[in-house]
Design a protein around this motif. Sequence first.
Motif, PDB file in Angstrom:
ATOM      1  N   ALA A   1       0.827  -1.212   0.000  1.00 57.98           N
ATOM      2  CA  ALA A   1       0.000   0.000   0.000  1.00 57.98           C
ATOM      3  C   ALA A   1       0.857   1.255   0.000  1.00 57.98           C
ATOM      4  CB  ALA A   1      -0.925  -0.001   1.219  1.00 57.98           C
ATOM      5  N   VAL A   2       1.982   1.212   0.700  1.00 62.85           N
ATOM      6  CA  VAL A   2       2.881   2.363   0.724  1.00 62.85           C
ATOM      7  C   VAL A   2       3.496   2.583  -0.647  1.00 62.85           C
ATOM      8  CG1 VAL A   2       5.010   3.282   1.718  1.00 62.85           C
ATOM      9  CG2 VAL A   2       3.372   2.095   3.182  1.00 62.85           C
ATOM     10  N   VAL A   3       3.924   1.506  -1.285  1.00 60.50           N
ATOM     11  CA  VAL A   3       4.505   1.606  -2.630  1.00 60.50           C
ATOM     12  C   VAL A   3       3.478   2.158  -3.613  1.00 60.50           C
ATOM     13  CG1 VAL A   3       5.548   0.316  -4.521  1.00 60.50           C
ATOM     14  CG2 VAL A   3       6.132  -0.252  -2.147  1.00 60.50           C
ATOM     15  N   ARG A   4       2.256   1.667  -3.521  1.00 65.10           N
ATOM     16  CA  ARG A   4       1.204   2.154  -4.433  1.00 65.10           C
ATOM     17  C   ARG A   4       0.925   3.637  -4.196  1.00 65.10           C
ATOM     18  NH1 ARG A   4      -1.262  -2.877  -3.157  1.00 65.10           N
ATOM     19  NH2 ARG A   4      -2.608  -1.834  -1.643  1.00 65.10           N
ATOM     20  N   ALA A   5       0.876   4.041  -2.945  1.00 69.07           N
ATOM     21  CA  ALA A   5       0.600   5.445  -2.633  1.00 69.07           C
ATOM     22  C   ALA A   5       1.714   6.347  -3.145  1.00 69.07           C
ATOM     23  CB  ALA A   5       0.425   5.623  -1.131  1.00 69.07           C
ATOM     24  N   ALA A   6       2.960   5.941  -2.939  1.00 70.28           N
ATOM     25  CA  ALA A   6       4.084   6.746  -3.414  1.00 70.28           C
ATOM     26  C   ALA A   6       4.083   6.815  -4.941  1.00 70.28           C
ATOM     27  CB  ALA A   6       5.402   6.153  -2.905  1.00 70.28           C
ATOM     28  N   THR A   7       3.823   5.693  -5.583  1.00 70.11           N
ATOM     29  CA  THR A   7       3.769   5.681  -7.050  1.00 70.11           C
ATOM     30  C   THR A   7       2.659   6.583  -7.562  1.00 70.11           C
ATOM     31  OG1 THR A   7       4.587   3.395  -7.058  1.00 70.11           O
ATOM     32  CG2 THR A   7       3.524   4.199  -9.071  1.00 70.11           C
ATOM     33  N   ALA A   8       1.500   6.515  -6.928  1.00 71.70           N
ATOM     34  CA  ALA A   8       0.380   7.356  -7.335  1.00 71.70           C
ATOM     35  C   ALA A   8       0.723   8.832  -7.182  1.00 71.70           C
ATOM     36  CB  ALA A   8      -0.864   7.012  -6.513  1.00 71.70           C
TER      37      ALA A   8
ATOM     38  N   THR B   1       8.114  14.933   3.781  1.00 77.56           N
ATOM     39  CA  THR B   1       7.408  13.747   3.290  1.00 77.56           C
ATOM     40  C   THR B   1       8.345  12.713   2.685  1.00 77.56           C
ATOM     41  OG1 THR B   1       7.004  14.718   1.104  1.00 77.56           O
ATOM     42  CG2 THR B   1       5.342  15.118   2.807  1.00 77.56           C
ATOM     43  N   VAL B   2       9.566  13.118   2.325  1.00 77.15           N
ATOM     44  CA  VAL B   2      10.539  12.157   1.775  1.00 77.15           C
ATOM     45  C   VAL B   2      10.802  11.041   2.781  1.00 77.15           C
ATOM     46  CG1 VAL B   2      12.934  11.905   0.997  1.00 77.15           C
ATOM     47  CG2 VAL B   2      11.577  13.863   0.244  1.00 77.15           C
ATOM     48  N   ALA B   3      10.678  11.354   4.083  1.00 80.81           N
ATOM     49  CA  ALA B   3      10.897  10.331   5.107  1.00 80.81           C
ATOM     50  C   ALA B   3       9.845   9.237   5.068  1.00 80.81           C
ATOM     51  CB  ALA B   3      10.907  10.988   6.494  1.00 80.81           C
ATOM     52  N   LEU B   4       8.725   9.469   4.400  1.00 80.15           N
ATOM     53  CA  LEU B   4       7.653   8.471   4.320  1.00 80.15           C
ATOM     54  C   LEU B   4       7.819   7.515   3.148  1.00 80.15           C
ATOM     55  CD1 LEU B   4       4.610  10.848   4.997  1.00 80.15           C
ATOM     56  CD2 LEU B   4       5.826   9.418   6.658  1.00 80.15           C
ATOM     57  N   LEU B   5       8.796   7.778   2.271  1.00 77.24           N
ATOM     58  CA  LEU B   5       8.979   6.933   1.091  1.00 77.24           C
ATOM     59  C   LEU B   5       9.435   5.527   1.474  1.00 77.24           C
ATOM     60  CD1 LEU B   5      10.792   9.407  -1.329  1.00 77.24           C
ATOM     61  CD2 LEU B   5       8.426   8.599  -1.492  1.00 77.24           C
TER      62      LEU B   5
ATOM     63  N   PRO C   1      10.360  15.546  -7.546  1.00 74.54           N
ATOM     64  CA  PRO C   1       9.399  14.428  -7.576  1.00 74.54           C
ATOM     65  C   PRO C   1       9.353  13.613  -6.297  1.00 74.54           C
ATOM     66  CG  PRO C   1      11.339  13.927  -8.918  1.00 74.54           C
ATOM     67  CD  PRO C   1      11.449  15.375  -8.536  1.00 74.54           C
ATOM     68  N   ALA C   2      10.473  13.530  -5.572  1.00 76.11           N
ATOM     69  CA  ALA C   2      10.490  12.700  -4.356  1.00 76.11           C
ATOM     70  C   ALA C   2       9.480  13.193  -3.335  1.00 76.11           C
ATOM     71  CB  ALA C   2      11.894  12.702  -3.753  1.00 76.11           C
ATOM     72  N   VAL C   3       9.334  14.494  -3.226  1.00 74.01           N
ATOM     73  CA  VAL C   3       8.410  15.060  -2.242  1.00 74.01           C
ATOM     74  C   VAL C   3       6.984  14.607  -2.526  1.00 74.01           C
ATOM     75  CG1 VAL C   3       7.385  17.218  -1.422  1.00 74.01           C
ATOM     76  CG2 VAL C   3       9.857  17.039  -1.727  1.00 74.01           C
ATOM     77  N   TRP C   4       6.635  14.524  -3.815  1.00 74.63           N
ATOM     78  CA  TRP C   4       5.248  14.207  -4.146  1.00 74.63           C
ATOM     79  C   TRP C   4       4.959  12.727  -4.056  1.00 74.63           C
ATOM     80  CZ3 TRP C   4       2.155  18.105  -3.747  1.00 74.63           C
ATOM     81  CH2 TRP C   4       2.752  19.368  -3.739  1.00 74.63           C
ATOM     82  N   GLY C   5       5.995  11.896  -4.159  1.00 74.10           N
ATOM     83  CA  GLY C   5       5.815  10.506  -3.783  1.00 74.10           C
ATOM     84  C   GLY C   5       5.498  10.409  -2.301  1.00 74.10           C
ATOM     85  N   GLY C   6       6.215  11.216  -1.498  1.00 75.29           N
ATOM     86  CA  GLY C   6       5.939  11.250  -0.068  1.00 75.29           C
ATOM     87  C   GLY C   6       4.563  11.794   0.245  1.00 75.29           C
ATOM     88  N   VAL C   7       4.116  12.785  -0.528  1.00 74.42           N
ATOM     89  CA  VAL C   7       2.773  13.329  -0.314  1.00 74.42           C
ATOM     90  C   VAL C   7       1.716  12.256  -0.560  1.00 74.42           C
ATOM     91  CG1 VAL C   7       1.050  14.956  -1.212  1.00 74.42           C
ATOM     92  CG2 VAL C   7       3.391  15.728  -0.761  1.00 74.42           C
ATOM     93  N   GLY C   8       1.958  11.407  -1.566  1.00 75.22           N
ATOM     94  CA  GLY C   8       1.025  10.302  -1.801  1.00 75.22           C
ATOM     95  C   GLY C   8       0.886   9.419  -0.579  1.00 75.22           C
TER      96      GLY C   8
END
Length: 467
Positions: free
Chosen positions: A13-20, A436-440, A370-377
């Motif tokens: 779920a985390v991978v999917r959210a970051a990808t989204a 949010t990068v810490a959430l990746l 882009p990394a930040v927005w993966g974290g935002v997901g």
Amino acid sequence: MPSPAVPRSAPPAVVRAATAGVVVVALLVLAAFTVPHLVDWEVHTRAPRSTVDELLVPPLHGWFAPQWFGPGTLPALVLGLGGWWWGARWARVLPWRGLLLATYLLALGWCLSLALVDGPSGLSRVLGHPVEYLPTARAVDDVGLLLREYVDRISYDAAPRNWPTHVAGHPPLMLLFFVGLVQVGLGGDLAAGVVVTVIGASMPVAVLVALRALGVPDVARRLAVPLALSPVAVFVAVSADAVIGAVVAWGLACLALATRRAGPGPGRWGWSAAAGLLLGCSVLMSYGMPLVGLVALAVIGAGCAWRGPVLPVAVGAALVPVLGFAAAGFAWWEAYPVLHDRYWEGIASIRPASYWLWGNLAALAVITGPAVWGGVGVLVTRVRTLARRRLPEPERVVVLLSGAMLLVVLAADASRMSKSEVERIWVPFVPWLTLTVALLPPRWRSPALLAQVVTALALQHLAYTSW
């Protein structure tokens, strides 16, 4: 590079959210850059009388102007790729003070090297522009009179004595900062650019101090390099908003220090007062900074410091500079409506909100990387868990602070008081979104950092931005 001790897997779920998050923002940025050209949509990135013939690059305030190599290119490559390859390793092993110093030096070197891709003019050309603060600051010889006349000179009706664009668009403390530089002999374009960069590069350090004070030093170490090598560095070295960002960052860091039950320093009352004074000063630098009060509340919540002196002392201290300026002649609440009218009398009236409400967010995505927005997901998926109080402490702190700043950004965007020219306006908000990068997922961290570095290098070398 990631530590071998760090787990290499993450829940699907985390991978999917970051990808989204990455995919959605990539589509947003692609649309923002291409739609105006594909449908011949005039979004008025630049003034109608602009004589620029180059290909404009909305949503950025500039145009396509590739420069494949400049004086700062090699240092930028060394710092960016070196920080990506070795940065996480030294962030884990350095003593705390050494980490803060190394982070600051990396951030400063990154900002300077990117700016110097254009040579010394990369540090000087913006601040010396007629619409900027420096030309006005050099003419100021009576601060008291300046404050008493400030509101009256915002409106276009005050022509020819009305303030130039940036002076009119901000409260007077930003102008007074440059008046101070002039008075101490640092009022040259290049000298002022160096000072702005030296101050702005401290933002990552302030964020690290705040995270450690809130009890998540491991998160601070994980974020040291992503904060230092952020693409926002392209705009830190050329924008007075970097000074505003530093004042806000250190204000929030002081507030985080105030939430500690014990520790070195002036104590909870002292740190609370320092935080309030800094955040109050930021309100006198930018009309958008009162929104950061939401992040200040998030800091207090993250530090579980609702009881005690932190909030009332900080609020009281924040009022001191605001009311002091009002007594001297500048009332923030009187100035803002006048600025609002001037803004809508200018180019903002023809910039279509149907583009800029999402184009502004695309510009933010470019300067954060882009990394930040993966974290935002991932952040979006954590909100419900946060509400149920089931998040581990490190994630709780990251979600509270970055989530609050995301709400601030959305509120600022919805206000429509900034359409185009927002790269510099978003600068104070970027370090806190970078949390949010810490959430990746762990496997993403090294390639995500490389993507940040590549984004910054590409932005600096491919586009001529007006900031």
